[in-house]
Design a protein around this motif. Sequence first.
Motif, short mmCIF file in Angstrom:
data_model
loop_
_atom_site.label_atom_id
_atom_site.label_comp_id
_atom_site.label_asym_id
_atom_site.label_seq_id
_atom_site.Cartn_x
_atom_site.Cartn_y
_atom_site.Cartn_z
N VAL A 147 3.88 3.51 -2.57
CA VAL A 147 2.85 4.13 -1.73
C VAL A 147 2.57 5.54 -2.23
N SER A 148 1.30 5.90 -2.32
CA SER A 148 0.92 7.26 -2.73
C SER A 148 -0.58 7.45 -2.45
N THR A 149 -1.00 8.72 -2.48
CA THR A 149 -2.45 8.96 -2.41
C THR A 149 -3.06 8.73 -3.78
N ASN A 150 -2.20 8.57 -4.80
CA ASN A 150 -2.67 8.33 -6.16
C ASN A 150 -2.29 6.91 -6.55
N ILE A 151 -3.28 6.09 -6.85
CA ILE A 151 -3.02 4.67 -7.12
C ILE A 151 -2.06 4.48 -8.31
N LEU A 152 -2.14 5.41 -9.29
CA LEU A 152 -1.27 5.29 -10.46
C LEU A 152 0.19 5.58 -10.09
N LYS A 153 0.37 6.56 -9.20
CA LYS A 153 1.72 6.92 -8.76
C LYS A 153 2.33 5.77 -7.93
N ALA A 154 1.52 5.18 -7.06
CA ALA A 154 2.01 4.04 -6.25
C ALA A 154 2.36 2.87 -7.16
N SER A 155 1.54 2.65 -8.19
CA SER A 155 1.79 1.54 -9.13
C SER A 155 3.07 1.83 -9.92
N GLU B 116 8.62 2.99 6.38
CA GLU B 116 7.50 2.34 7.06
C GLU B 116 6.58 3.37 7.69
N GLY B 117 7.15 4.48 8.17
CA GLY B 117 6.34 5.58 8.72
C GLY B 117 5.42 6.17 7.65
N ALA B 118 5.87 6.13 6.39
CA ALA B 118 5.08 6.69 5.29
C ALA B 118 4.09 5.67 4.73
N GLY B 119 4.10 4.45 5.28
CA GLY B 119 3.09 3.47 4.86
C GLY B 119 3.64 2.30 4.07
N TYR B 120 4.96 2.28 3.81
CA TYR B 120 5.54 1.14 3.07
C TYR B 120 5.58 -0.07 4.00
N ASN B 121 5.46 -1.26 3.41
CA ASN B 121 5.66 -2.49 4.17
C ASN B 121 6.73 -3.28 3.43
N LEU B 122 7.92 -3.30 4.02
CA LEU B 122 9.06 -3.90 3.30
C LEU B 122 9.22 -5.38 3.57
N GLU B 123 8.45 -5.90 4.56
CA GLU B 123 8.57 -7.33 4.88
C GLU B 123 8.16 -8.19 3.70
N ASN B 124 7.18 -7.69 2.92
CA ASN B 124 6.70 -8.48 1.78
C ASN B 124 7.19 -7.91 0.46
N ALA B 125 8.21 -7.06 0.50
CA ALA B 125 8.72 -6.45 -0.73
C ALA B 125 10.24 -6.44 -0.66
N GLU B 126 10.80 -7.65 -0.75
CA GLU B 126 12.25 -7.79 -0.57
C GLU B 126 13.04 -7.08 -1.66
N ALA B 127 12.48 -6.98 -2.88
CA ALA B 127 13.23 -6.33 -3.96
C ALA B 127 13.36 -4.84 -3.67
N THR B 128 12.29 -4.22 -3.20
CA THR B 128 12.37 -2.79 -2.84
C THR B 128 13.37 -2.61 -1.70
#
Length: 558
Positions: A531-539, A403-415
């Motif tokens: 999460v990434s600064t690169n949209i492709l990497k985050a995807s 979460e400190g790195a920008g992930y939001n796990l509340e809406n991503a139960e599989a992750t």
Amino acid sequence: MTAKFISKRKLTCWTPKSEADGIARKHFDFSAKELGKVRHTVRVYDTTLRDGNQAVGVNFSVEDKVKIARRLADFGVDYIEAGWPNTTNSSELEIFTRLRNERLRSKIVAFGMTRKADLSCRKDENLNALRSSNADCIAVVGKAWLFHVEKVLETTADENLKMISDSIAYLKDYGCNVIFDAEHFFDGFQDNPEFAMATVSTAAKAGAQEIVLCDTRGRSMPNEVYEITAFVKKKISKPLGIHGHNDRGLATANSLFAVMGGAEQVQGTINGVGERCGNADLVEVISNLEFSLGVQTGLDLSKLTRLSDYVYEIANLNRNYYQPFVGKHAFAHKAGIHGHAVSKFPEAYEHVDPSLLGNTRSIVVSSQTGLANIISKAKDFGLHLERTSAEAAQIMLRIKELEGAGYNLENAEATLNLVYARSLGEKLEYFDLIDWKALVSSDNNGASCQSTVKVKVDGTPFIVAAEGNGPVNAFDTALKKALENQYPELASVKLVGYRVREINAEKGTAATVRVFIEFEADGKRWSTVGVSTNILKASEEALLDGYVYFLYKKNSRC
Ligand SMILES: [Zn+2]
């Protein structure tokens, strides 16, 4: 598990020992007095199909209306106001033929206005359309505010009263059961109480079986609604109803105060959909009648959450996750101290048992979470985790890092489930992505993309190329094709949602982005985040988690 709740009896057992204690007791005494008055059955009148259909963005087809009417009848509402039959819209007449054939247990109501000024009822096409609807009841609306009569209808007070009595008598002659809706009654009463009272007593004399007091602009305060309803109740022998609008956010409160003042019928819509800010939300009104006022509506409240979801779905509106009683988050506990408390005493942070409404309690895991939520969530995932174990502490630490790195796990139960599984030593090595490339070409005819993916599955490398309408789509298609060599069951997995959100937008195109992906297979849905600064990497990260989660769950079931 059914939660235990502290009974009122226990609370009122306090003996006043101080001024504050006395006030508390006075409050409960007041409640008891009011409750004594309203322990009668209240009839529920649903107008989702008529007033709800007047909401901006809502447009029910005849088929939609039939589907919702079936659910409302199954839920047990007394009246379903199905539409406004008129000569200009044939579907508004068709719905009544369709509903007659359905033989629903709720009474079907057709809605319309009193005759036009200076026109005979016989010549009034809309009154004749109401007759021909053959509905169980007709709700006829008439003006109760002199301002409207003189300025909007441009007629006189006397003619308006004649319009009310003539129209009701005309419908009664045909054998119709008539409900009179006194439009703008509360505004009209405050402006000219004698005239407002004349409209409802005229309607009562003409044979209306119920008189509904309308707060059409949603301007009234609950104390005004209470006092005016109680006054009318003393003067009019016919049962009263309340029709509230939510322009000042008071429609639910006003409906309840009208019932406390003597109203025996409440009108509203499921989820409060309706003109402008909507009608009184029957979800709130019914739940409060039962749980706050102790009124028996005779409705099966355990169906309420599903009914609310169903109406959102048919109306093509987004669900309100924060909606009282039925929202997905209405019984979600995020703060660690809350999760810990409700695991022992649900009533500590819940005002009612969610199962009574067909809703469920959920424990949310995030960086604000305590160990109790972490343990409770493990149970939801079917995993065993000891509160004092190193793994529990490790999972908590990992969640805070993510979460400190920008992930939001509340809406991503599989992750989140994968975070747990990895921390508990589960082997999730279904494949190894070696690399992938994407080539985007753009010309005057648009953009296209090709992607090549190299993966290793069980030591065997696969190189697969695919095209797509963008790099993420092309990469996903190629990756899935490669993996299907070894895991043909992946063919059933579909991407049903893809959302990108900037985390630090001030950095412009170099901003960190969060990508949420929603997947579906065999009727089940799951969400992942990258999460990434690169949209492709985050995807890429969210996509890989989605496929790994599917294979993990498939394997756990075997
Ligand atoms: Zn209305």
